[in-house]
Design a protein around this motif. Structure first.
Motif, PDB file in Angstrom:
ATOM      1  N   TYR A 187       0.847  -1.190   0.000  1.00 43.83           N
ATOM      2  CA  TYR A 187       0.000   0.000   0.000  1.00 43.83           C
ATOM      3  C   TYR A 187       0.879   1.235   0.000  1.00 43.83           C
ATOM      4  N   GLN A 188       0.425   2.235  -0.755  1.00 46.76           N
ATOM      5  CA  GLN A 188       1.199   3.452  -0.920  1.00 46.76           C
ATOM      6  C   GLN A 188       0.947   4.413   0.245  1.00 46.76           C
ATOM      7  N   ILE A 189       1.739   5.473   0.282  1.00 45.69           N
ATOM      8  CA  ILE A 189       1.551   6.443   1.347  1.00 45.69           C
ATOM      9  C   ILE A 189       0.194   7.123   1.212  1.00 45.69           C
ATOM     10  N   HIS A 190      -0.279   7.671   2.317  1.00 48.04           N
ATOM     11  CA  HIS A 190      -1.544   8.410   2.374  1.00 48.04           C
ATOM     12  C   HIS A 190      -2.715   7.506   2.022  1.00 48.04           C
ATOM     13  N   ARG A 191      -2.687   6.264   2.498  1.00 49.71           N
ATOM     14  CA  ARG A 191      -3.801   5.347   2.274  1.00 49.71           C
ATOM     15  C   ARG A 191      -4.450   5.005   3.609  1.00 49.71           C
ATOM     16  N   GLY A 192      -5.750   4.743   3.578  1.00 47.23           N
ATOM     17  CA  GLY A 192      -6.520   4.584   4.800  1.00 47.23           C
ATOM     18  C   GLY A 192      -6.112   3.401   5.648  1.00 47.23           C
ATOM     19  N   ILE A 193      -5.477   2.391   5.045  1.00 46.69           N
ATOM     20  CA  ILE A 193      -5.032   1.254   5.840  1.00 46.69           C
ATOM     21  C   ILE A 193      -3.864   1.643   6.752  1.00 46.69           C
ATOM     22  N   GLY A 194      -3.134   2.690   6.398  1.00 44.32           N
ATOM     23  CA  GLY A 194      -1.945   3.087   7.158  1.00 44.32           C
ATOM     24  C   GLY A 194      -2.217   3.343   8.627  1.00 44.32           C
ATOM     25  N   PRO A 195      -3.218   4.177   8.981  1.00 47.38           N
ATOM     26  CA  PRO A 195      -3.504   4.390  10.406  1.00 47.38           C
ATOM     27  C   PRO A 195      -3.886   3.115  11.136  1.00 47.38           C
ATOM     28  N   HIS A 196      -4.597   2.215  10.477  1.00 46.14           N
ATOM     29  CA  HIS A 196      -4.944   0.940  11.112  1.00 46.14           C
ATOM     30  C   HIS A 196      -3.682   0.126  11.399  1.00 46.14           C
ATOM     31  N   HIS A 197      -2.795   0.079  10.404  1.00 46.33           N
ATOM     32  CA  HIS A 197      -1.556  -0.683  10.582  1.00 46.33           C
ATOM     33  C   HIS A 197      -0.696  -0.047  11.675  1.00 46.33           C
ATOM     34  N   ALA A 198      -0.638   1.283  11.689  1.00 52.18           N
ATOM     35  CA  ALA A 198       0.158   1.976  12.710  1.00 52.18           C
ATOM     36  C   ALA A 198      -0.365   1.685  14.111  1.00 52.18           C
ATOM     37  N   GLU A 199      -1.687   1.654  14.263  1.00 53.11           N
ATOM     38  CA  GLU A 199      -2.259   1.365  15.585  1.00 53.11           C
ATOM     39  C   GLU A 199      -1.964  -0.074  15.997  1.00 53.11           C
ATOM     40  N   ALA A 200      -2.031  -1.007  15.038  1.00 53.19           N
ATOM     41  CA  ALA A 200      -1.719  -2.399  15.360  1.00 53.19           C
ATOM     42  C   ALA A 200      -0.267  -2.545  15.796  1.00 53.19           C
ATOM     43  N   ILE A 201       0.631  -1.822  15.139  1.00 54.78           N
ATOM     44  CA  ILE A 201       2.046  -1.871  15.507  1.00 54.78           C
ATOM     45  C   ILE A 201       2.242  -1.305  16.917  1.00 54.78           C
ATOM     46  N   ARG A 202       1.563  -0.185  17.225  1.00 56.84           N
ATOM     47  CA  ARG A 202       1.667   0.391  18.567  1.00 56.84           C
ATOM     48  C   ARG A 202       1.172  -0.584  19.630  1.00 56.84           C
ATOM     49  N   ARG A 203       0.152  -1.336  19.284  1.00 62.28           N
ATOM     50  CA  ARG A 203      -0.419  -2.293  20.228  1.00 62.28           C
ATOM     51  C   ARG A 203       0.361  -3.605  20.259  1.00 62.28           C
ATOM     52  N   GLY A 204       1.319  -3.753  19.338  1.00 64.55           N
ATOM     53  CA  GLY A 204       2.123  -4.959  19.280  1.00 64.55           C
ATOM     54  C   GLY A 204       1.344  -6.187  18.869  1.00 64.55           C
ATOM     55  N   GLU A 205       0.363  -6.001  17.976  1.00 65.76           N
ATOM     56  CA  GLU A 205      -0.474  -7.121  17.563  1.00 65.76           C
ATOM     57  C   GLU A 205      -0.613  -7.149  16.049  1.00 65.76           C
ATOM     58  N   PRO A 206      -0.910  -8.311  15.470  1.00 64.01           N
ATOM     59  CA  PRO A 206      -1.125  -8.388  14.022  1.00 64.01           C
ATOM     60  C   PRO A 206      -2.360  -7.580  13.615  1.00 64.01           C
ATOM     61  N   LEU A 207      -2.320  -7.061  12.414  1.00 65.93           N
ATOM     62  CA  LEU A 207      -3.478  -6.370  11.846  1.00 65.93           C
ATOM     63  C   LEU A 207      -4.273  -7.378  11.031  1.00 65.93           C
ATOM     64  N   ARG A 208      -5.489  -7.624  11.426  1.00 61.49           N
ATOM     65  CA  ARG A 208      -6.321  -8.562  10.682  1.00 61.49           C
ATOM     66  C   ARG A 208      -6.783  -7.917   9.367  1.00 61.49           C
ATOM     67  N   VAL A 209      -6.762  -8.724   8.316  1.00 57.35           N
ATOM     68  CA  VAL A 209      -7.058  -8.231   6.965  1.00 57.35           C
ATOM     69  C   VAL A 209      -7.910  -9.264   6.241  1.00 57.35           C
ATOM     70  N   ASN A 210      -8.899  -8.789   5.512  1.00 59.13           N
ATOM     71  CA  ASN A 210      -9.636  -9.609   4.550  1.00 59.13           C
ATOM     72  C   ASN A 210      -9.485  -8.991   3.173  1.00 59.13           C
ATOM     73  N   ILE A 211      -9.241  -9.816   2.179  1.00 64.68           N
ATOM     74  CA  ILE A 211      -9.125  -9.344   0.802  1.00 64.68           C
ATOM     75  C   ILE A 211     -10.278  -9.945   0.016  1.00 64.68           C
ATOM     76  N   PHE A 212     -11.240  -9.104  -0.377  1.00 63.93           N
ATOM     77  CA  PHE A 212     -12.373  -9.556  -1.175  1.00 63.93           C
ATOM     78  C   PHE A 212     -12.022  -9.416  -2.659  1.00 63.93           C
ATOM     79  N   VAL A 213     -12.472 -10.372  -3.443  1.00 61.95           N
ATOM     80  CA  VAL A 213     -12.331 -10.305  -4.899  1.00 61.95           C
ATOM     81  C   VAL A 213     -13.700 -10.611  -5.484  1.00 61.95           C
TER      82      VAL A 213
END
Length: 613
Positions: A187-213
């Motif tokens: 994911y590129q910079i300035h994308r909405g997933i970034g804050p979610h990933h940053a919070e997961a890193i701060r919490r020291g936990e994996p970020l759960r993700v679903n990829i729909f197609v």
């Protein structure tokens, strides 16, 4: 109201003659993507590849390949969306025309996803290796998901209200990924997933993700909508689909799109990155291999008779060009409500979208001045660079509506002429250096870092633009091939670039000194140096692509009689842009001749594409 899943959409397109089945065996590696690109360029129908070599799943492409077809797909809800946007601009509209807006409350109800106990996507399971192995360009690093809907929720406050749905590229295998266990998530910079990933890193936990197609076409479009922060894409999808989006939550997973064709469930470890790429991207070059997050795959779900939708990206125009045009149609009227003083913006597709933004703004700060100059325009431009996806723009060209009420950013030749007639090159260039830039743009000083420039023009014309040169110019050795691209713009050819990243080329200073000695060049305020002057000047599309994807403002802009005064840079003669391919640039995309020959065969008499390409 709207399509609930992909198959319903494809069936309807086939009913109205807007889908062609390809019943011969086709490889997902290179051939399917080449077919899709060729059919798109011919304005052809959506495609359904029913026999994909070594894969049990059919593939669909070119679904949004024309603006007319995109309008058809969303025909049931476009009027409702337009009405909601009008209410955003003027809430009193509902009081003035109450009958016209009777559907608004129902549309707002559709924003809320509907929780269901189960869904078609839960019917079957498979693995990553069994999915279509789409490879679009010869040097791609592996198979990719090119129309993914990547769903995440805020780790500390789960739920739809703080969810994000984005179209971030997903590499299914290759490089150092463990087969069937890991996929790359770029994911590129300035994308909405970034804050979610940053919070997961701060919490020291994996970020759960679903990829729909697959699934409802509205979800695909919602994943690329540039929505304001805090407005979940899945809410917009419900309005566009004309119904509440059904979501089911299997044990241990995030909510899953019930009507999706596929869902890859997993999580991103906070401490793991692996090389992802290369990949042919929408700027027309390969984005190279860099470390990006890795998603650990827990399960791969799919519905019975699932269909794998895909697109390919490359030098514009491509199918994502239609996405951009459609989104601009939807949101163009909202621009003044988001950016005060701005009337119109145009992120230029031919230049790769983010590299070039044209804007028409207001200049009202000193309305009584005898000679208008950019003042409010600079506030407008800074606002554009500080908010939403326009903040990724590299060149912002902005002009005042007060100087010509017919001015529009959609008319690119006319806009450039208006701007170049009025620019004061000693005053009207404003640089932002060592700043963030689009991840896919390799013209800067490093990944995600480069510079930006605002060119703001207001007031009466300062010059008449020339359309021809009266005499030959005396140029340094290695420079030549002079062409007039359009009034006011010269293109010339130069020696191959041989400098390191983050450095200027002294030969350009030699060129500027030579141009200083030339006869009057006041009618040509812009000179562009390219590797191939004939190709660059052959069309506006070529010029925009070369000039704005291959230059970094701070590194690659030079000037005749240039100066720096109190940290302000300008020039008293023409602005000179170095738009050659640099030693550190990513290579341009080139098709495989053998694959293109096979596409030709499919279009020959008796072939499934005859009469289309």
């Amino acid at each position: 109201m709207g399509y609930h899943n992909l198959r319903a959409c494809l069936t309807d397109l086939e009913r109205v003659g807007q889908l062609r089945r390809i019943d011969v065996e086709v490889e997902a590696e290179l051939l399917a993507g080449a077919v899709q690109r060729r059919v798109f360029l011919s304005g052809g129908p959506a495609l359904l590849f029913t026999r994909v070599r070594n894969c049990a799943f059919p593939m669909a492409a070119n679904l949004f390949g024309t603006l007319e077809r995109t309008h058809f797909i969303f025909r049931d809800t476009l009027r409702t969306l337009e009405n909601l946007f009008r209410l955003k601009i003027d809430p009193l509209e509902a009081l003035k025309h109450p009958l016209k807006y009777l559907g608004a409350p129902r549309a707002l109800w559709h924003t809320q996803p509907r929780r269901v106990a189960t869904g078609p996507v839960l019917e079957c399971e498979t693995n990553i290796s069994s999915l279509p192995r789409l490879i679009s360009w010869p040097r791609d690093g592996g198979p990719y998901v090119t129309l993914p809907q990547v769903y995440t929720e805020r780790p500390g406050r789960p739920g739809f209200r703080d969810s994000n749905l984005g179209m971030y590229r997903v590499q299914l295998s290759g490089n150092r990924y463990r087969a069937d266990e890991e996929v790359g998530l770029h994911y590129q910079i300035h994308r909405g997933i970034g804050p979610h990933h940053a919070e997961a890193i701060r919490r020291g936990e994996p970020l759960r993700v679903n990829i729909f197609v697959g699934g409802p076409p509205a979800m695909t479009l919602a994943a690329i909508m540039p929505l304001p922060e805090g407005l979940p894409e899945i809410f917009f999808a419900g309005v566009l689909a004309g119904h509440r989006i059904p979501m089911t939550t299997p044990e241990g997973c995030l909510p899953v799109l019930s009507e999706a064709d596929f869902c890859i469930c997993g999580s991103v470890d906070p401490d793991v990155q692996l090389p992802e790429g290369p990949f042919g991207d929408h700027l027309g070059y390969y984005s190279l291999a860099h470390d990006f997050p890795v998603m650990r795959v827990d399960k791969v779900l799919h519905r019975k008779n699932a269909i794998w939708p895909f697109t390919t990206v490359g030098r514009p125009p491509q199918e994502d060009t239609v996405f951009g045009t459609f989104i601009h149609e939807l949101t163009g009227s909202l621009v003044p409500t988001v950016f005060s003083g701005v009337h119109e913006v145009h992120a230029v597709d031919a230049a790769g979208v983010h590299p070039l933004l044209l804007a028409v703004g207001s200049e009202r700060y000193v309305p009584y001045a005898r000679d208008r100059q950019p003042q409010e325009l600079l506030t407008c431009a800074m606002n554009l660079l500080g908010t939403t996806q326009t903040s990724l723009s590299k060149y912002v060209l902005i002009a005042a509506r007060e100087d010509d009420d017919r001015l529009t950013a959609k008319d690119i030749p006319g806009f450039f002429r208006h701007l170049l007639e009025r620019l004061d090159l000693s005053r009207d260039l404003h640089f932002v250096t060592r700043t963030t830039m689009d991840t896919l743009d390799y013209s800067g000083i490093s990944l995600n870092q480069g510079s930006k420039v605002i060119l703001a023009a207001a007031g009466r014309p300062r010059r008449s633009l020339a359309s021809r040169l009266d005499r030959e110019l005396s140029l340094p050795e290695g420079f030549g091939g002079l062409r007039v691209q359009s009034p006011g713009i010269l293109v010339l050819q130069g020696p191959p670039h041989d400098r390191e990243r983050d450095s200027q080329d002294p030969r350009l200073e030699d060129l500027c000194r030579a141009l200083e000695q030339a006869e009057d060049l006041s009618g040509f305020p812009l000179v562009v140096l390219a590797d191939d002057a004939a190709l660059t000047s052959a069309s506006w599309e070529n010029f925009l692509w070369v000039a704005f994807t291959r230059s970094d403002p701070a590194t690659d802009l030079y000037g005749v009689r240039a100066f720096t005064h109190c940290k302000h840079w300008g020039c008293h003669g023409p602005l000179v842009m170095d738009a050659r391919l640099k030693t550190y640039h990513a290579p341009p995309l080139t098709p495989d001749p053998e694959v293109e020959r096979r596409v030709d065969e499919l279009g020959a008499p008796g072939g499934p594409l005859h009469g289309i390409i």
